[in-house]
Design a protein around this motif. Sequence first.
Motif, PDB file in Angstrom:
ATOM      1  N   SER A 165       0.851  -1.182   0.000  1.00 20.93           N
ATOM      2  CA  SER A 165       0.000   0.000   0.000  1.00 20.93           C
ATOM      3  C   SER A 165       0.877   1.219   0.000  1.00 20.93           C
ATOM      4  O   SER A 165       2.076   1.157   0.233  1.00 20.93           O
ATOM      5  CB  SER A 165      -0.939   0.012   1.218  1.00 20.93           C
TER       6      SER A 165
ATOM      7  N   SER B 220      -4.105   6.980  -3.453  1.00 18.26           N
ATOM      8  CA  SER B 220      -3.447   5.943  -2.657  1.00 18.26           C
ATOM      9  C   SER B 220      -3.791   4.601  -3.260  1.00 18.26           C
ATOM     10  O   SER B 220      -4.713   4.487  -4.078  1.00 18.26           O
ATOM     11  CB  SER B 220      -3.905   6.000  -1.188  1.00 18.26           C
ATOM     12  N   TRP B 221      -3.049   3.572  -2.872  1.00 17.77           N
ATOM     13  CA  TRP B 221      -3.290   2.234  -3.411  1.00 17.77           C
ATOM     14  C   TRP B 221      -3.002   1.201  -2.339  1.00 17.77           C
ATOM     15  O   TRP B 221      -2.268   1.449  -1.383  1.00 17.77           O
ATOM     16  CB  TRP B 221      -2.403   1.975  -4.636  1.00 17.77           C
ATOM     17  N   GLU B 222      -3.596   0.043  -2.511  1.00 14.26           N
ATOM     18  CA  GLU B 222      -3.315  -1.067  -1.604  1.00 14.26           C
ATOM     19  C   GLU B 222      -3.610  -2.380  -2.304  1.00 14.26           C
ATOM     20  O   GLU B 222      -4.419  -2.442  -3.234  1.00 14.26           O
ATOM     21  CB  GLU B 222      -4.135  -0.956  -0.322  1.00 14.26           C
ATOM     22  N   GLU B 223      -2.957  -3.426  -1.866  1.00 16.17           N
ATOM     23  CA  GLU B 223      -3.175  -4.763  -2.420  1.00 16.17           C
ATOM     24  C   GLU B 223      -4.491  -5.305  -1.873  1.00 16.17           C
ATOM     25  O   GLU B 223      -4.811  -5.143  -0.686  1.00 16.17           O
ATOM     26  CB  GLU B 223      -2.020  -5.681  -2.039  1.00 16.17           C
TER      27      GLU B 223
ATOM     28  N   HIS C 108      -5.000  -4.661  -7.199  1.00 13.66           N
ATOM     29  CA  HIS C 108      -4.708  -3.459  -6.430  1.00 13.66           C
ATOM     30  C   HIS C 108      -5.903  -2.518  -6.516  1.00 13.66           C
ATOM     31  O   HIS C 108      -6.503  -2.348  -7.583  1.00 13.66           O
ATOM     32  CB  HIS C 108      -3.473  -2.730  -6.963  1.00 13.66           C
TER      33      HIS C 108
END
Length: 286
Positions: A4, A159-162, A168
């Motif tokens: 993330s 923002s990003w996260e798995e 993602h």
Amino acid sequence: MPLSGAAGSSDAESLPTLFPVPAPAAPAPAQPARRRRPAPPADPSTGAADARGARAAPGAAPGADPGTGDADRDPGRAIDTAGSGPAGDPPRPDDPRRQLAFFGAEATDPSVADLAGLLAGPAEVSVMGGTARLAVVVDAAWRVHVLVAELAARGLRASWEETGDGRHAVRTSYTRLLKPLAAAWLNGPAKRPPDGLHLNGRRLRLWLAAAGSVEPPDVVLRLGAVDDAHVAAVGAALAAAGLPNAVLDPDVPAYRVTGRRDLTRLTELIGDAPPRTPPGAWPSRP
């Protein structure tokens, strides 16, 4: 530890190899300055226009190169006449392809309205008070890089996260900038395309970056979980953009762009592949 981060934060500096930070572009080599040739002396027997050189064509813009047409001065104004009739014939006024050059990804500056391309696909928008947020789940890390850069170009922090299944989630922050987009696309809690949905090159480029794939000989644009009204509105917008042969995939919720003519138009609209796009993942001219 889950994958993330947030664009522009220190988290981006410690991402694992699966998701490397893009290398900065190398500076372009300096070009040697060109030496100007002196202007020819004025001939008293001719007008001032002759002393300055060849007279510009009627209607030419100031500074235009004599003998060049509009397409030479402004490449974005070039009109593709392929498929509009015999060679040399002007395009038909009712042909939606005749002005595609005006709607290409390079024809306009990035804007928040371009995110309509993501919402035409699988993205979702949610509201909190006077703000809104856009989120989309993608199936590859390179898509995260492209989307974060595209969102930043429109003044949106992401923002990003798995997600735990190899995908993602990319999300913007809640911001007032997205409230008009949410108002246009939400019918209560459900996503619904606005009347007169328009898809130009930048919007299609975002859709392809988030959920498009090359499946030779076609290009597939995935929709996500949508209803029949959404499917019909998006199909009409694709046809109006010059992709009248896009068909609904019978197996997955997606539109399939088929045929050499439509594929050529699509590549003209979306432009070149973004940085970090894997080979074969972005459509090329057939």
